[in-house]
Design a protein around this motif. Structure first.
Motif, PDB file in Angstrom:
ATOM      1  N   PRO A  35       0.819  -1.213   0.000  1.00 21.59           N
ATOM      2  CA  PRO A  35       0.000   0.000   0.000  1.00 21.59           C
ATOM      3  C   PRO A  35       0.856   1.268   0.000  1.00 21.59           C
ATOM      4  O   PRO A  35       0.485   2.266  -0.606  1.00 21.59           O
ATOM      5  N   SER A  36       2.012   1.222   0.664  1.00 17.35           N
ATOM      6  CA  SER A  36       2.861   2.413   0.687  1.00 17.35           C
ATOM      7  C   SER A  36       3.412   2.729  -0.703  1.00 17.35           C
ATOM      8  O   SER A  36       3.593   3.903  -1.046  1.00 17.35           O
ATOM      9  N   THR A  37       3.613   1.710  -1.531  1.00 19.72           N
ATOM     10  CA  THR A  37       4.048   1.938  -2.908  1.00 19.72           C
ATOM     11  C   THR A  37       2.962   2.676  -3.674  1.00 19.72           C
ATOM     12  O   THR A  37       3.241   3.655  -4.377  1.00 19.72           O
ATOM     13  N   ILE A  38       1.712   2.240  -3.522  1.00 17.08           N
ATOM     14  CA  ILE A  38       0.591   2.906  -4.188  1.00 17.08           C
ATOM     15  C   ILE A  38       0.496   4.357  -3.711  1.00 17.08           C
ATOM     16  O   ILE A  38       0.353   5.278  -4.508  1.00 17.08           O
ATOM     17  N   HIS A  39       0.586   4.544  -2.399  1.00 23.07           N
ATOM     18  CA  HIS A  39       0.504   5.892  -1.826  1.00 23.07           C
ATOM     19  C   HIS A  39       1.593   6.799  -2.400  1.00 23.07           C
ATOM     20  O   HIS A  39       1.313   7.933  -2.807  1.00 23.07           O
ATOM     21  N   LYS A  40       2.812   6.324  -2.439  1.00 21.04           N
ATOM     22  CA  LYS A  40       3.927   7.124  -2.957  1.00 21.04           C
ATOM     23  C   LYS A  40       3.741   7.445  -4.434  1.00 21.04           C
ATOM     24  O   LYS A  40       4.056   8.550  -4.876  1.00 21.04           O
ATOM     25  N   LEU A  41       3.233   6.486  -5.199  1.00 14.62           N
ATOM     26  CA  LEU A  41       2.987   6.730  -6.621  1.00 14.62           C
ATOM     27  C   LEU A  41       1.898   7.779  -6.807  1.00 14.62           C
ATOM     28  O   LEU A  41       2.044   8.695  -7.614  1.00 14.62           O
ATOM     29  N   GLU A  42       0.800   7.629  -6.078  1.00 16.16           N
ATOM     30  CA  GLU A  42      -0.320   8.552  -6.219  1.00 16.16           C
ATOM     31  C   GLU A  42       0.034   9.978  -5.796  1.00 16.16           C
ATOM     32  O   GLU A  42      -0.555  10.935  -6.285  1.00 16.16           O
ATOM     33  N   ASN A  43       0.981  10.090  -4.905  1.00 23.64           N
ATOM     34  CA  ASN A  43       1.382  11.414  -4.423  1.00 23.64           C
ATOM     35  C   ASN A  43       2.650  11.911  -5.118  1.00 23.64           C
ATOM     36  O   ASN A  43       3.249  12.885  -4.687  1.00 23.64           O
ATOM     37  N   ASN A  44       3.004  11.224  -6.197  1.00 26.03           N
ATOM     38  CA  ASN A  44       4.132  11.606  -7.037  1.00 26.03           C
ATOM     39  C   ASN A  44       5.432  11.735  -6.240  1.00 26.03           C
ATOM     40  O   ASN A  44       6.261  12.588  -6.499  1.00 26.03           O
ATOM     41  N   GLN A  45       5.575  10.865  -5.226  1.00 24.32           N
ATOM     42  CA  GLN A  45       6.792  10.851  -4.417  1.00 24.32           C
ATOM     43  C   GLN A  45       7.839   9.919  -4.993  1.00 24.32           C
ATOM     44  O   GLN A  45       8.995   9.965  -4.597  1.00 24.32           O
ATOM     45  N   THR A  46       7.414   9.051  -5.905  1.00 24.78           N
ATOM     46  CA  THR A  46       8.309   8.114  -6.565  1.00 24.78           C
ATOM     47  C   THR A  46       7.696   7.734  -7.898  1.00 24.78           C
ATOM     48  O   THR A  46       6.485   7.847  -8.077  1.00 24.78           O
ATOM     49  N   GLY A  47       8.514   7.315  -8.798  1.00 24.27           N
ATOM     50  CA  GLY A  47       8.030   6.794 -10.070  1.00 24.27           C
ATOM     51  C   GLY A  47       8.077   5.276 -10.039  1.00 24.27           C
ATOM     52  O   GLY A  47       8.895   4.696  -9.324  1.00 24.27           O
ATOM     53  N   PRO A  48       7.211   4.626 -10.791  1.00 25.36           N
ATOM     54  CA  PRO A  48       7.186   3.169 -10.758  1.00 25.36           C
ATOM     55  C   PRO A  48       8.299   2.554 -11.591  1.00 25.36           C
ATOM     56  O   PRO A  48       8.714   3.118 -12.600  1.00 25.36           O
ATOM     57  N   THR A  49       8.773   1.408 -11.150  1.00 27.27           N
ATOM     58  CA  THR A  49       9.630   0.602 -12.015  1.00 27.27           C
ATOM     59  C   THR A  49       8.735   0.031 -13.106  1.00 27.27           C
ATOM     60  O   THR A  49       7.492   0.070 -12.990  1.00 27.27           O
ATOM     61  N   VAL A  50       9.307  -0.515 -14.132  1.00 33.14           N
ATOM     62  CA  VAL A  50       8.509  -1.111 -15.204  1.00 33.14           C
ATOM     63  C   VAL A  50       7.640  -2.227 -14.636  1.00 33.14           C
ATOM     64  O   VAL A  50       6.446  -2.328 -14.956  1.00 33.14           O
ATOM     65  N   THR A  51       8.198  -3.039 -13.776  1.00 35.36           N
ATOM     66  CA  THR A  51       7.450  -4.156 -13.190  1.00 35.36           C
ATOM     67  C   THR A  51       6.263  -3.655 -12.379  1.00 35.36           C
ATOM     68  O   THR A  51       5.143  -4.155 -12.529  1.00 35.36           O
ATOM     69  N   VAL A  52       6.489  -2.662 -11.529  1.00 34.36           N
ATOM     70  CA  VAL A  52       5.402  -2.115 -10.707  1.00 34.36           C
ATOM     71  C   VAL A  52       4.365  -1.443 -11.597  1.00 34.36           C
ATOM     72  O   VAL A  52       3.159  -1.593 -11.384  1.00 34.36           O
ATOM     73  N   PHE A  53       4.810  -0.720 -12.605  1.00 30.16           N
ATOM     74  CA  PHE A  53       3.905  -0.070 -13.547  1.00 30.16           C
ATOM     75  C   PHE A  53       2.960  -1.099 -14.177  1.00 30.16           C
ATOM     76  O   PHE A  53       1.742  -0.898 -14.220  1.00 30.16           O
ATOM     77  N   LEU A  54       3.505  -2.213 -14.637  1.00 31.92           N
ATOM     78  CA  LEU A  54       2.683  -3.258 -15.261  1.00 31.92           C
ATOM     79  C   LEU A  54       1.722  -3.886 -14.253  1.00 31.92           C
ATOM     80  O   LEU A  54       0.568  -4.184 -14.583  1.00 31.92           O
ATOM     81  N   LYS A  55       2.179  -4.079 -13.026  1.00 33.53           N
ATOM     82  CA  LYS A  55       1.317  -4.648 -11.980  1.00 33.53           C
ATOM     83  C   LYS A  55       0.161  -3.712 -11.644  1.00 33.53           C
ATOM     84  O   LYS A  55      -0.966  -4.158 -11.433  1.00 33.53           O
ATOM     85  N   ILE A  56       0.450  -2.415 -11.568  1.00 36.46           N
ATOM     86  CA  ILE A  56      -0.599  -1.420 -11.256  1.00 36.46           C
ATOM     87  C   ILE A  56      -1.640  -1.408 -12.375  1.00 36.46           C
ATOM     88  O   ILE A  56      -2.843  -1.388 -12.110  1.00 36.46           O
ATOM     89  N   ALA A  57      -1.175  -1.400 -13.619  1.00 32.72           N
ATOM     90  CA  ALA A  57      -2.101  -1.422 -14.750  1.00 32.72           C
ATOM     91  C   ALA A  57      -3.014  -2.637 -14.654  1.00 32.72           C
ATOM     92  O   ALA A  57      -4.239  -2.522 -14.791  1.00 32.72           O
ATOM     93  N   GLU A  58      -2.437  -3.787 -14.382  1.00 27.69           N
ATOM     94  CA  GLU A  58      -3.233  -5.007 -14.254  1.00 27.69           C
ATOM     95  C   GLU A  58      -4.201  -4.914 -13.080  1.00 27.69           C
ATOM     96  O   GLU A  58      -5.369  -5.293 -13.192  1.00 27.69           O
ATOM     97  N   GLY A  59      -3.728  -4.392 -11.955  1.00 25.45           N
ATOM     98  CA  GLY A  59      -4.572  -4.247 -10.774  1.00 25.45           C
ATOM     99  C   GLY A  59      -5.755  -3.329 -11.011  1.00 25.45           C
ATOM    100  O   GLY A  59      -6.820  -3.508 -10.432  1.00 25.45           O
ATOM    101  N   LEU A  60      -5.570  -2.341 -11.878  1.00 23.70           N
ATOM    102  CA  LEU A  60      -6.652  -1.411 -12.208  1.00 23.70           C
ATOM    103  C   LEU A  60      -7.520  -1.922 -13.355  1.00 23.70           C
ATOM    104  O   LEU A  60      -8.520  -1.284 -13.699  1.00 23.70           O
ATOM    105  N   GLY A  61      -7.119  -3.037 -13.957  1.00 17.72           N
ATOM    106  CA  GLY A  61      -7.872  -3.571 -15.093  1.00 17.72           C
ATOM    107  C   GLY A  61      -7.697  -2.716 -16.336  1.00 17.72           C
ATOM    108  O   GLY A  61      -8.595  -2.628 -17.169  1.00 17.72           O
ATOM    109  N   ARG A  62      -6.557  -2.062 -16.445  1.00 22.21           N
ATOM    110  CA  ARG A  62      -6.267  -1.169 -17.568  1.00 22.21           C
ATOM    111  C   ARG A  62      -5.032  -1.673 -18.299  1.00 22.21           C
ATOM    112  O   ARG A  62      -4.203  -2.395 -17.738  1.00 22.21           O
TER     113      ARG A  62
END
Length: 72
Positions: A35-62
């Motif tokens: 959850p802290s990874t999601i929080h940091k991404l949403e608040n633009n405190q960090t950028g996602p790695t390619v792996t995390v980016f792909l996981k987030i897209a899948e988690g959102l169904g996008r």
């Protein structure tokens, strides 16, 4: 990714999570990240790695392309 794109991505992740009525924990569970990874991404405190980016897209169904698409 340029800073402006990071902010757009952060806002898009948060908006789509909220539209899906998912908590940080629920999206984190779907994406297989903390959850802290999601929080940091949403608040633009960090950028996602390619792996995390792909996981987030899948988690959102996008698709990854939808997350990167510019809104006009």
């Amino acid at each position: 990714m340029p800073a402006g794109r990071d902010a757009q991505l952060a806002a898009r992740i948060k908006r789509w999570r909220e539209e899906a009525r998912l908590t940080l924990q629920q999206l984190a569970d779907r994406a297989g990240v903390s959850p802290s990874t999601i929080h940091k991404l949403e608040n633009n405190q960090t950028g996602p790695t390619v792996t995390v980016f792909l996981k987030i897209a899948e988690g959102l169904g996008r698709s990854p392309g939808e997350l990167l698409a510019s809104e006009t």
